[in-house]
Design a protein around this motif. Structure first.
Motif, mmCIF file in Angstrom:
data_model
loop_
_atom_site.group_PDB
_atom_site.id
_atom_site.type_symbol
_atom_site.label_atom_id
_atom_site.label_comp_id
_atom_site.label_asym_id
_atom_site.label_seq_id
_atom_site.Cartn_x
_atom_site.Cartn_y
_atom_site.Cartn_z
ATOM 1 N N LYS A 20 0.827 -1.216 0.000
ATOM 2 C CA LYS A 20 0.000 0.000 0.000
ATOM 3 C C LYS A 20 0.862 1.267 0.000
ATOM 4 C CE LYS A 20 -2.135 -1.120 3.860
ATOM 5 N NZ LYS A 20 -1.415 -2.398 4.150
ATOM 6 N N THR A 21 1.805 1.330 0.939
ATOM 7 C CA THR A 21 2.641 2.530 1.045
ATOM 8 C C THR A 21 3.488 2.700 -0.214
ATOM 9 O OG1 THR A 21 2.702 2.455 3.457
ATOM 10 C CG2 THR A 21 4.512 3.603 2.379
ATOM 11 N N THR A 22 4.018 1.595 -0.709
ATOM 12 C CA THR A 22 4.829 1.662 -1.931
ATOM 13 C C THR A 22 4.012 2.230 -3.088
ATOM 14 O OG1 THR A 22 6.128 -0.225 -1.191
ATOM 15 C CG2 THR A 22 6.209 0.290 -3.535
ATOM 16 N N ALA A 41 -3.374 9.720 1.487
ATOM 17 C CA ALA A 41 -3.310 9.617 2.946
ATOM 18 C C ALA A 41 -2.922 8.184 3.314
ATOM 19 C CB ALA A 41 -4.660 9.989 3.556
ATOM 20 N N ASP A 42 -1.793 8.042 3.986
ATOM 21 C CA ASP A 42 -1.293 6.701 4.330
ATOM 22 C C ASP A 42 -1.642 6.382 5.778
ATOM 23 O OD1 ASP A 42 -0.082 4.269 4.233
ATOM 24 O OD2 ASP A 42 1.944 5.022 3.830
ATOM 25 N N GLU A 43 -2.628 5.546 5.983
ATOM 26 C CA GLU A 43 -3.098 5.149 7.317
ATOM 27 C C GLU A 43 -3.369 6.367 8.204
ATOM 28 O OE1 GLU A 43 -2.830 1.607 8.370
ATOM 29 O OE2 GLU A 43 -1.561 0.795 6.778
ATOM 30 N N PRO A 44 -4.206 7.289 7.728
ATOM 31 C CA PRO A 44 -4.374 8.571 8.429
ATOM 32 C C PRO A 44 -4.963 8.454 9.836
ATOM 33 C CG PRO A 44 -6.055 8.318 6.731
ATOM 34 C CD PRO A 44 -5.075 7.204 6.534
HETATM 35 MG MG MG Z 1 2.137 1.057 4.809
#
Ligand code: MG
Ligand code: ADP
Length: 229
Positions: A46-48, A167-170
């Motif tokens: 996901k983050t990538t 938004a990464d795991e906001p």
């Molecule tokens: Mg992540």
């Protein structure tokens, strides 16, 4: 037109002899106005993927388009320039500058893009009001709750009026009530201004906000419930 498109993207991380295939051929198109969740277990990529879409990183192979422009082979400065005009970020750990007030944190991207005095002040105040923090303008991050800090981060991400917010795991570091407040604000801004949101999460309460749910597993999109409602 889509605000972002990823074609056959792979990302292989190499640390010494060890290779990790974080993305293994991802195809994704995000249309203007979407409020989309990127879900999947920890380590699924996901983050990538958000970093590729956000031009913070480049694919090992494949292409990334922003607003119809092929951004794959832009150099570092060109990517930074495109990012500055088109994309805002919200991170899991808020990433505010600790020595600056809420006002100054929201002002920062406007200083960087050359927004002048009166316009800048108006925009900062408008954004602080939009996230319900006009009365906290002079507080530093350590004088704010986690939820308030994340709302400052949302105001900062939107200050320059980008088309796309990533938004990464906001809500990962927020309790239920604060997480709900942050998601409610993001949803309202999406509805009112049409700004596109893509957020990574594995919180079922957050997934419930999404118009579209894209599921990653082991570096591949395995499920996508399609176009935004
Ligand atoms: Mg992540
Ligand atoms: P998620 O956000 O879904 O948890 P990530 O995109 O962070 O997944 O990670 C995908 C895979 O890539 C994981 O196996 C992770 O360990 C690896 N990875 C992520 N970032 C790096 C990095 N900078 N260097 C090496 N491996 C990485």
């Amino acid at each position: 037109m889509e605000v972002t498109k990823v074609i056959d993207a792979t990302r292989v991380y190499k640390i010494g002899e060890v290779e990790t295939r974080a993305l293994r051929g991802v195809n994704l198109s995000i249309a203007g106005g979407e409020f989309s969740a990127l879900v999947g277990p920890s380590g699924s990529g996901k983050t990538t993927l958000l970093q590729l879409i956000g031009l913070l990183d480049q694919p090992t192979s494949g292409q990334v388009f922003v607003n119809g422009q092929d951004a794959t082979h832009l150099n570092r400065n060109q990517r930074a320039d495109l990012r500055k005009h088109s994309i805002g970020f919200v991170f899991q750990f808020f990433a505010l500058i600790p020595t600056l007030t809420a006002y100054e944190n929201v002002e920062m991207p406007l200083l960087l893009n050359g927004t002048k005095g009166g316009d800048r002040k108006r925009r900062v105040n408008e954004m602080l009001e939009a996230v319900g923090l006009s009365d906290r303008a002079q507080h530093r991050p350590d004088q704010l709750s986690g939820g308030q800090q994340q709302r400052v981060a949302v105001a900062r991400a939107l200050a320059t009026n980008p088309k796309l917010i990533l938004a990464d795991e906001p809500t990962a570091n927020l309790d239920t009530e604060n997480g709900k407040q942050v998601m409610d604000i993001m949803q309202r801004l999406n509805k009112e201004t049409g700004v596109t949101f893509v957020f990574a999460t594995h919180d079922p309460r957050v997934i419930g906000y999404a118009n579209r749910v894209i599921t990653l597993e082991d570096g591949l999109i395995v499920k996508d419930n399609g176009i935004t409602k």
